[in-house]
Design an enzyme around this catalytic site. Structure first.
Site, PDB file in Angstrom:
ATOM      1  CE1 TYR A  35       6.382  -4.723   0.576  1.00 12.24           C
ATOM      2  CE2 TYR A  35       8.188  -3.720   1.803  1.00 12.24           C
ATOM      3  CZ  TYR A  35       7.720  -4.361   0.672  1.00 12.24           C
ATOM      4  OH  TYR A  35       8.586  -4.655  -0.358  1.00 12.24           O
ATOM      5  CG  PHE A  91      -2.043  -0.963   1.181  1.00 11.20           C
ATOM      6  CD1 PHE A  91      -3.277  -0.578   0.677  1.00 11.20           C
ATOM      7  CD2 PHE A  91      -1.891  -2.264   1.636  1.00 11.20           C
ATOM      8  CE1 PHE A  91      -4.340  -1.472   0.615  1.00 11.20           C
ATOM      9  CE2 PHE A  91      -2.945  -3.165   1.594  1.00 11.20           C
ATOM     10  CZ  PHE A  91      -4.170  -2.777   1.080  1.00 11.20           C
TER      11      PHE A  91
END
Length: 296
Positions: free
Chosen positions: A217, A117
């Site tokens: 992440y 993202f």
């Protein structure tokens, strides 16, 4: 040991097959290009979600190969595309079936495909967690496990997982969690349970209190590095060498082209463990050499 003759080397090279996931652009494209130009493979396969971009990437690499003057062993490398949506188990199985039917084995797998993202994405942190883990970690694990039987039939078989310094162990504040995630006895089942617990704690809003880091992440890439160490240990008896790498902060779509390193330079961090002689196993490569993930 007597070096192989040119004819023997050519015959061996002609049968070697490499697969690079997420190879239609950016770092993955350059990994595929550099593998094709290495002269070490008879075929390099691009596993891509978008068929149009995948075929365009194949054409680009083929044009680079045809431009080699004078022609070399790389000039005869075949390049092709197979559909792959990382995180879609049916897609993983279809890819494995295609490889099985067409080639019967796989020599090198570079797990490059991933998602992230953007920093400005309005999706709440909690809602970003599962999609990130499902693709980057769970998808990579499922695909790799699906392809391991083919790799065990490979010649000098190797797996290279493209990770990130975002996956550094030090992102985890809890020393207990760091110890568990870096244990030499960690199993894949254990690792999956820790990742599931992280996701649960993120959804409950308790991940900070539980000692986890703050990046979905980063956690996904930490788990990929931990999985690399597990596969390296478990597949040693099968002759499969497994390493991971950080390509660096590169000028790609994923970084919104903010990275200073050209993607072709970042790709070398994956190509080195994929092609070097006498490759070790279970290591983390960055800046073109082995780095110590445990102290990162």
């Amino acid at each position: 040991m007597i070096p192989p003759s040119a004819a023997a080397f050519a015959a061996q090279k002609a049968t070697r097959i490499a697969l690079v996931t997420g190879a239609n652009k950016g770092i993955g494209l350059y990994i595929a290009l550099q593998l094709a130009m290495s002269g070490l493979f008879g075929r390099v396969i691009l596993g891509c979600r978008d068929a149009r971009r995948g075929e365009a990437a194949v054409a680009l690499i083929e044009s680079q190969l045809s431009a080699i003057k004078p022609p070399s062993s790389a000039s005869s490398t075949n390049v092709s595309f197979l559909p792959l949506t990382l995180g879609d188990t049916q897609s993983h199985r279809a890819l494995r079936q295609s490889l099985e039917e067409q080639y019967g084995k796989l020599d090198v797998l570079v797990n490059n495909a991933a998602m992230a993202f953007k920093g400005a994405d309005p999706t709440p942190h909690q809602e970003q967690c599962k999609p990130t883990l499902d693709v980057n970690f769970r998808g990579t694990v499922d695909l790799t496990e699906e392809l391991l039987p083919l790799l065990r039939r490979g010649e000098d078989a190797r797996i290279v997982n493209v990770a990130s310094m975002s996956g550094r162990l030090s992102q985890i504040p809890s020393s207990d969690l760091r110890s568990k995630l870096s244990s030499p006895d960690l199993t894949m089942s254990d690792l999956q349970k820790y990742v599931d617990q992280y996701e649960k704690d993120v959804l409950n809003g308790t991940y900070r209190q539980k000692g986890w880091g703050g990046s979905n992440y980063g956690m996904s890439k930490l788990a990929v590095i931990a999985a690399t160490r597990i596969w390296a240990r478990d597949e040693a008896a099968n002759g499969v060498k497994v390493n991971c790498c950080c390509p660096g902060y590169c000028d790609t779509d994923m970084t919104s082209h903010k990275g200073p390193r050209p993607p072709e330079e970042g790709a070398k961090n994956a190509v080195i463990p994929a092609t070097m002689e006498n490759v070790p196993t279970g290591h983390f490569f960055q800046n073109y050499e082995i780095s110590d993930w445990l102290t990162s």
